[in-house]
Design a protein around this motif. Structure first.
Motif, mmCIF file in Angstrom:
data_model
loop_
_atom_site.group_PDB
_atom_site.id
_atom_site.type_symbol
_atom_site.label_atom_id
_atom_site.label_comp_id
_atom_site.label_asym_id
_atom_site.label_seq_id
_atom_site.Cartn_x
_atom_site.Cartn_y
_atom_site.Cartn_z
ATOM 1 N N LYS A 1 1.392 5.453 12.381
ATOM 2 C CA LYS A 1 1.516 4.359 11.409
ATOM 3 C C LYS A 1 0.633 3.179 11.812
ATOM 4 C CE LYS A 1 4.309 1.244 11.850
ATOM 5 N NZ LYS A 1 4.311 -0.159 12.363
ATOM 6 N N ASN A 2 0.633 2.858 13.106
ATOM 7 C CA ASN A 2 -0.210 1.761 13.585
ATOM 8 C C ASN A 2 -1.697 2.055 13.368
ATOM 9 O OD1 ASN A 2 2.058 0.375 14.429
ATOM 10 N ND2 ASN A 2 1.948 1.138 16.524
ATOM 11 N N PHE A 3 -2.075 3.314 13.574
ATOM 12 C CA PHE A 3 -3.478 3.696 13.342
ATOM 13 C C PHE A 3 -3.835 3.570 11.867
ATOM 14 C CE2 PHE A 3 -6.832 7.087 13.007
ATOM 15 C CZ PHE A 3 -7.806 6.393 13.727
ATOM 16 N N MET A 4 -2.889 3.908 10.995
ATOM 17 C CA MET A 4 -3.131 3.740 9.565
ATOM 18 C C MET A 4 -3.281 2.261 9.217
ATOM 19 S SD MET A 4 -0.876 5.040 6.301
ATOM 20 C CE MET A 4 -1.399 6.738 6.502
ATOM 21 N N ASN B 1 0.830 -1.208 0.000
ATOM 22 C CA ASN B 1 0.000 0.000 0.000
ATOM 23 C C ASN B 1 0.866 1.261 0.000
ATOM 24 O OD1 ASN B 1 -1.534 2.192 1.922
ATOM 25 N ND2 ASN B 1 -2.928 1.131 0.550
ATOM 26 N N GLN B 2 0.609 2.155 -0.953
ATOM 27 C CA GLN B 2 1.460 3.350 -1.101
ATOM 28 C C GLN B 2 1.350 4.305 0.080
ATOM 29 O OE1 GLN B 2 -0.361 2.114 -3.615
ATOM 30 N NE2 GLN B 2 0.858 2.020 -5.481
ATOM 31 N N GLU B 3 0.128 4.528 0.571
ATOM 32 C CA GLU B 3 -0.043 5.446 1.691
ATOM 33 C C GLU B 3 0.698 4.951 2.926
ATOM 34 O OE1 GLU B 3 -1.433 8.379 2.055
ATOM 35 O OE2 GLU B 3 -1.957 8.538 -0.060
ATOM 36 N N LEU B 4 0.653 3.655 3.152
ATOM 37 C CA LEU B 4 1.354 3.101 4.303
ATOM 38 C C LEU B 4 2.862 3.231 4.128
ATOM 39 C CD1 LEU B 4 1.192 1.656 6.996
ATOM 40 C CD2 LEU B 4 1.103 -0.523 5.771
ATOM 41 N N MET C 1 3.859 6.707 4.914
ATOM 42 C CA MET C 1 3.886 6.906 6.354
ATOM 43 C C MET C 1 5.158 6.310 6.972
ATOM 44 S SD MET C 1 2.724 7.982 9.194
ATOM 45 C CE MET C 1 1.062 8.568 8.878
ATOM 46 N N LEU C 2 5.606 5.171 6.470
ATOM 47 C CA LEU C 2 6.829 4.561 6.988
ATOM 48 C C LEU C 2 8.037 5.476 6.774
ATOM 49 C CD1 LEU C 2 6.357 0.839 5.873
ATOM 50 C CD2 LEU C 2 6.249 1.745 8.200
ATOM 51 N N GLN C 3 8.059 6.189 5.661
ATOM 52 C CA GLN C 3 9.148 7.137 5.426
ATOM 53 C C GLN C 3 9.080 8.321 6.390
ATOM 54 O OE1 GLN C 3 11.684 6.335 3.406
ATOM 55 N NE2 GLN C 3 10.502 4.439 3.207
ATOM 56 N N ARG C 4 7.861 8.725 6.745
ATOM 57 C CA ARG C 4 7.713 9.795 7.737
ATOM 58 C C ARG C 4 8.220 9.333 9.098
ATOM 59 N NH1 ARG C 4 1.511 11.544 6.106
ATOM 60 N NH2 ARG C 4 2.013 12.471 4.068
#
Length: 486
Positions: A184-187, A83-86, A89-92
Motif C-alpha cells: 500500500k505504501n508503495f502504491m 483514488n479507487q485503486e488505493l 488496496m486498503l481493503q486488501r
C-alpha cells in the motif's frame, strides 16, 4: 501349557507393535528436506560519479514538505482519500489483517455448545425394541414408546501444535499482512509521483501555449509587414503566402496543445477519483522554477527506504515459514476432544445428576502413511515459491539501484542541457529582431526571417520541455529513493 501360549501371544503382540512403531518412525525419518535458498543483499558502496553521503534526506522528507506548490499539495491530498485503486488496496490490507485472526484461531481450543431433541420409534421385534419392551423406569412406569431424547452440553476440540505448523502459519500471515501494508505504501509513492508528473506536464503545456500565442503575435506582425512590402513592390506574393502558412501551422498546433491539456487534466481527475473538471494550477514563472538539491545517500539505505524492497523482504520471510508449514504436514497431528452435558428422554430428568450426566474425553493421532504424493507436491511448491521470492527480492534491490543511478545521471545531464538551451533561446530571440531589421533594409530575404522565427519557437518549446524533464527527474529521484509514502 496355557501359560506358555499366553506368554507367546504377548511376545508376538509386542513384536507386532514394535515393528509397526519402527515402520512409522522410518516413514517419518524419510521426510524430504530441501535446502533454503539464501538471498543476496549485497549492493555497491556508492552510486557512480557520486561521493559517499550518509544523509539520505530526500527519502525521509514528507511529501507535503517536498512539494511546495499549494495546488499540487491539494491534489495529492485529495487523491490519497479518493483514488479507487488505493482504496481497493486498503481493503486488501484489511483482509490480510483478518487472515491473521483466522490463523490465530486455528491453534486455540474450539469450544461449542449444543442442544437437541429427537424422537425415535423402533420395531418391537428388533434388539433395541425387545430391550425397551422389557424395561421399566419405575415400578409403575414403562419405557416410553416412541422414545424421545433431549441433550444439552458443551464440546471442545484442540489440535496440539507440537510441530508448530499452526503457529508458523499464523506468523506467515503476519508477514503477508505487513507486506500488504508496504505494498500500500508503495502504491502511495507511485500515486504521489504520478500526480506530480501529470501536474508538471500540465504546467509545461500551459507555458507552451503561451509561447505559441506570443509567437503568433510576432508572425502576424511580420505578415502585416510583408504584405505592406508586397504592396510597395518590395516583396513577392510568395513571401506573403509563406508567412500565412506559418501562422496557420502554429494556430493548428495551438489546438493540439489544448487537446493535450484536456487529456492531462482528465488523467489527474481520474487519479483523484472524480469526473472531468478544470484543474487549478499556478503556471507563472514555470521556466524559472528553482530545483532543490536531492541527497541520494548510499545504496544500502534503499533496503530500508524503498517500500517495494521491504514488501519483497516480508514476502520472502513468509515464504520461508510456509516451507515449515508444508513440511509439518508429513508429521502426525495430535488432537484432543472432550464433551460434557446432560441427556434424558424426558426434560424433567435433565437435572437428575449423575443419572443424566454424560461426558467424554478422546485423544487421537492421525498422520499420513501411504500415498503422500499431494503432501510432497505441496512441499516442493513451497520450496519453489521460496526460491521465487528470493529472486523477486533480489530483482527489487537491483531495480531500485538502477532507478536511482539513472536519475542521478539524468539530473546531471538535464542541468547541462538546460543551461545550453537557455543560451540558445536567448541567442535566437535576439536574432529575430536582427532578422527583421535586415529584412526591412533589404539585406535579408523573407526566408531568413521565417526560419529565424521558427527556430526561436522550437527552441523555446524545447526549453520548456527540458524544464519539465528536470521537474520530473526530481520527482522520479524522490520516488526512486523511497520517498513519497510518509
Amino acid at each position: 501349557m496355557k501359560m506358555n501360549n499366553k506368554l507367546g501371544k504377548i511376545i508376538a503382540y509386542k513384536k507386532s507393535f514394535l515393528i509397526g512403531f519402527l515402520s512409522v518412525m522410518f516413514l517419518y525419518a524419510c521426510v524430504p528436506t530441501k535446502a533454503i535458498k539464501e538471498e543476496d543483499r549485497s549492493m555497491p558502496e556508492q552510486y557512480e560519479n557520486q561521493s559517499s553521503d550518509s544523509l539520505n534526506t530526500a527519502a525521509t522528507v514528507k511529501w507535503r514538505d517536498f512539494f511546495s506548490d499549494p495546488y499540487l499539495v491539494s491534489l495529492i491530498d485529495s487523491a490519497l482519500v479518493n483514488n479507487q485503486e488505493l482504496n481497493i488496496m486498503l481493503q486488501r490490507v484489511s483482509m490480510a489483517q483478518n487472515e491473521i485472526k483466522v490463523r490465530k484461531g486455528e491453534y486455540l481450543p474450539f469450544v461449542n455448545f449444543y442442544g437437541g431433541a429427537e424422537v425415535e420409534k423402533v420395531g418391537e421385534y428388533t434388539r433395541n425394541g425387545a430391550v425397551e419392551e422389557g424395561l421399566n423406569i419405575r415400578e409403575d412406569e414403562n419405557f416410553p414408546d416412541p422414545l424421545p431424547n433431549y441433550t444439552f452440553g458443551l464440546s471442545a476440540s484442540w489440535e496440539l501444535d507440537v510441530w508448530k505448523k499452526l503457529r508458523n502459519a499464523k506468523k506467515s500471515a503476519v508477514y503477508e499482512y505487513l507486506a500488504s501494508v508496504e505494498g500500500k505504501n508503495f502504491m502511495v509513492t507511485n500515486l504521489v509521483s504520478e500526480i506530480a508528473d501529470s501536474y508538471y506536464e500540465l504546467l509545461a503545456l500551459d507555458n507552451q501555449l503561451v509561447i505559441i500565442d506570443q509567437n503568433l503575435e510576432l508572425q502576424k506582425n511580420a505578415l502585416t509587414m510583408v504584405d505592406l512590402q508586397k504592396q510597395a513592390a518590395r516583396a513577392t506574393a510568395l513571401a506573403v503566402k509563406k508567412f500565412e502558412a506559418e501562422v496557420l501551422k502554429n494556430k493548428s498546433h495551438r489546438y493540439e496543445i489544448k487537446q493535450q491539456i484536456v487529456e492531462v487534466e482528465n488523467k489527474i481527475n481520474f487519479l483523484l477519483g472524480k469526473s472531468p473538471t478544470p484543474i487549478q494550477r499556478s503556471t507563472d514563472d514555470f521556466i524559472n522554477k528553482t530545483l532543490d538539491t536531492i541527497y541520494t545517500g548510499v545504496p544500502s539505505q534503499l533496503l530500508q527506504n524503498r517500500t517495494d524492497i521491504r514488501q519483497a523482504e516480508l514476502e520472502l520471510a513468509s515464504a520461508k515459514l510456509n516451507i515449515k508449514v508444508a513440511k509439518a504436514n508429513f508429521y502426525p497431528s495430535i488432537g484432543i476432544k472432550a464433551g460434557i452435558g446432560l441427556e434424558a428422554f424426558n426434560p424433567r430428568y435433565l437435572n437428575a445428576a449423575p443419572e443424566s450426566l454424560l461426558y467424554s474425553v478422546v485423544g487421537d493421532v492421525v498422520g499420513p502413511l501411504i500415498n503422500r504424493n499431494a503432501i510432497k507436491a505441496e512441499y516442493k511448491n513451497a520450496n519453489s515459491r521460496q526460491i521465487q521470492a528470493v529472486y523477486e527480492y533480489e530483482k527489487s534491490i537491483l531495480n531500485a539501484f538502477v532507478e536511482v543511478s539513472n536519475q542521478v545521471s539524468n539530473i546531471n545531464n538535464l542541468k547541462m542541457s538546460y543551461d545550453l538551451k537557455k543560451g540558445q533561446v536567448n541567442a535566437l530571440t535576439e536574432s529575430i529582431d536582427v532578422a527583421m531589421l535586415l529584412f526591412q533594409s533589404a539585406r535579408a530575404d523573407y526566408m531568413e526571417v521565417l526560419l529565424t522565427q521558427r527556430d526561436a519557437l522550437e527552441s523555446k518549446i524545447e526549453l520548456v520541455e527540458t524544464k519539465k524533464d528536470q521537474m520530473l527527474a526530481q520527482v522520479n529521484m524522490y520516488r526512486a529513493l523511497g520517498g513519497g509514502w510518509n
